[in-house]
Design an enzyme around this catalytic site. Sequence first.
Site, short mmCIF file in Angstrom:
data_model
loop_
_atom_site.label_atom_id
_atom_site.label_comp_id
_atom_site.label_asym_id
_atom_site.label_seq_id
_atom_site.Cartn_x
_atom_site.Cartn_y
_atom_site.Cartn_z
N ASN A 6 -34.41 36.66 114.36
CA ASN A 6 -34.23 38.11 114.46
C ASN A 6 -35.62 38.76 114.58
OD1 ASN A 6 -34.23 40.85 113.51
ND2 ASN A 6 -32.19 40.54 112.67
N ASP A 8 -36.34 42.07 114.88
CA ASP A 8 -36.34 43.51 114.56
C ASP A 8 -37.67 44.02 114.03
OD1 ASP A 8 -33.67 43.61 115.18
OD2 ASP A 8 -32.98 43.78 113.10
N HIS A 9 -38.28 43.20 113.14
CA HIS A 9 -39.45 43.75 112.44
C HIS A 9 -40.73 43.74 113.26
CE1 HIS A 9 -36.99 44.87 109.23
NE2 HIS A 9 -36.59 43.64 109.00
N ARG A 17 -46.38 53.17 114.83
CA ARG A 17 -47.34 53.93 115.63
C ARG A 17 -46.70 54.49 116.90
NH1 ARG A 17 -52.87 53.07 114.94
NH2 ARG A 17 -53.22 53.15 112.71
N HIS A 42 -31.08 44.04 116.18
CA HIS A 42 -30.13 45.01 115.62
C HIS A 42 -30.50 46.39 116.16
CE1 HIS A 42 -28.13 46.64 111.65
NE2 HIS A 42 -27.66 47.24 112.73
N ARG A 44 -29.99 49.81 115.63
CA ARG A 44 -29.41 50.67 114.60
C ARG A 44 -29.18 52.07 115.14
NH1 ARG A 44 -30.21 48.26 109.17
NH2 ARG A 44 -29.24 50.15 108.42
N ARG A 48 -34.46 52.94 114.18
CA ARG A 48 -35.70 52.86 113.40
C ARG A 48 -36.61 51.74 113.88
NH1 ARG A 48 -33.38 50.70 107.64
NH2 ARG A 48 -32.01 52.48 107.90
N HIS A 49 -36.04 50.71 114.50
CA HIS A 49 -36.93 49.65 115.02
C HIS A 49 -36.61 49.33 116.49
CE1 HIS A 49 -33.61 47.31 113.42
NE2 HIS A 49 -34.07 47.25 112.19
N GLU A 69 -26.75 42.70 116.89
CA GLU A 69 -26.12 43.22 115.67
C GLU A 69 -25.90 44.71 115.86
OE1 GLU A 69 -28.56 42.48 112.29
OE2 GLU A 69 -28.52 40.33 112.58
N THR A 99 -32.04 47.58 104.47
CA THR A 99 -31.54 46.53 105.35
C THR A 99 -30.03 46.46 105.15
OG1 THR A 99 -31.71 44.18 105.93
CG2 THR A 99 -32.00 44.74 103.60
N THR A 100 -29.35 45.62 105.94
CA THR A 100 -27.89 45.52 105.83
C THR A 100 -27.54 44.97 104.45
OG1 THR A 100 -27.99 44.96 108.16
CG2 THR A 100 -25.86 44.75 107.10
N GLU A 150 -20.35 35.51 110.34
CA GLU A 150 -21.67 35.20 109.80
C GLU A 150 -21.60 35.52 108.32
OE1 GLU A 150 -25.14 36.90 111.70
OE2 GLU A 150 -26.33 36.60 109.89
N HIS A 193 -29.41 36.18 106.10
CA HIS A 193 -29.91 37.34 105.34
C HIS A 193 -30.71 36.90 104.13
CE1 HIS A 193 -30.43 41.37 103.91
NE2 HIS A 193 -29.95 41.79 105.06
N GLY A 194 -31.96 37.33 104.09
CA GLY A 194 -32.81 37.06 102.94
C GLY A 194 -33.35 35.64 102.87
N GLY A 217 -34.93 36.58 109.94
CA GLY A 217 -35.79 37.59 110.54
C GLY A 217 -37.05 37.85 109.75
N HIS A 218 -36.90 38.58 108.66
CA HIS A 218 -38.05 39.12 107.94
C HIS A 218 -39.08 38.07 107.56
CE1 HIS A 218 -40.21 41.05 104.56
NE2 HIS A 218 -40.12 42.10 105.33
N1 PXP Z 1 -27.97 38.48 109.69
C1 PXP Z 1 -27.63 39.78 109.70
C2 PXP Z 1 -26.23 40.15 110.05
C3 PXP Z 1 -28.57 40.79 109.41
O1 PXP Z 1 -28.20 42.10 109.41
C4 PXP Z 1 -29.89 40.41 109.14
C5 PXP Z 1 -30.93 41.47 108.87
O2 PXP Z 1 -31.10 42.27 109.98
C6 PXP Z 1 -30.21 39.05 109.16
C7 PXP Z 1 -29.23 38.10 109.41
C8 PXP Z 1 -31.61 38.55 108.91
O3 PXP Z 1 -32.00 38.87 107.62
P1 PXP Z 1 -33.52 38.68 107.19
O4 PXP Z 1 -34.33 39.65 107.99
O5 PXP Z 1 -33.50 38.98 105.74
O6 PXP Z 1 -33.88 37.26 107.52
#
Ligand code: PXP
Length: 242
Positions: A6, A8-9, A17, A42, A44, A48-49, A69, A99-100, A150, A193-194, A217-218
């Site tokens: 992912n 996104d970040h 910026r 994602h 949104r 935001r990103h 997403e 976050t979600t 998921e 996630h996480g 992602g993060h």
């Molecule tokens: N899966 C879903 C559905 C999510 O919404 C996210 C966060 O955007 C992730 C996975 C990835 O999570 P993380 O950024 O904590 O790895």
Amino acid sequence: MKLGVNIDHVATLRQARKTFEPSPLFAALIAQQAGAHQITLHLREDRRHIQEEDLELIKKAVHVPVNLEMAATDDMKAIALRVKPNRITLVPERREEITTEGGLNVVAMKDHLREYIKDFKEAGIEVSLFIEPEESQVYASKEVGADAVELHTGRYANLFNSHKIEEAKKEIQRLKESSLKARSLGLRVYAGHGLTYKNTSLLVESLRGVVEELNVGHSIISNALLWGIERAVKEFLQLLKK
Ligand code: PXP
């Protein structure tokens, strides 16, 4: 087990910026080059990103599957049917969240989702639902016509990160049972996630062969940033010497 990355970040940093760098498109291409099996982004509601243009560019340039997403809204449906990602993952979305935070309550949204999903099936886009590892949510996902679920690993990640390993192991069992139930109903199973470099190994030990793909992602973007600082500074110093 496959890995979805992912990005996104990368866009979060760019939007700080509102400039052109770092580019989520470049990040997606490098992740693909490194072996990522899938790229997730994602879009949104508050933008935001990730921006709509990122989605368009990434869908055109990337050859591994693209997973979008999104919230189950009419606006997002129109965008998704136009850009045609390979997969959509429906997630709950609240403006004020960082976050979600939780899974989609499919049980409570059955009628809406059953109708909502139809157009994607006709367009040949895989539909995945981001849910908590609960049997009722798995059954409801099947009922509304999803292709995949998921499973939300956020609770597991939080338990592991706060050193509650026995409870984390119980959560893995819950994830495993939900995965097996989903598979027995013919659903594909992903999770995420996480997840971090620290907490993923324990999860993979139990879910290998049960969960097809993890979405991360993060943690990957965070480490990409830190591991890349040395080279970035050295290259800038080179510019000063010229
Ligand atoms: N899966 C879903 C559905 C999510 O919404 C996210 C966060 O955007 C992730 C996975 C990835 O999570 P993380 O950024 O904590 O790895």
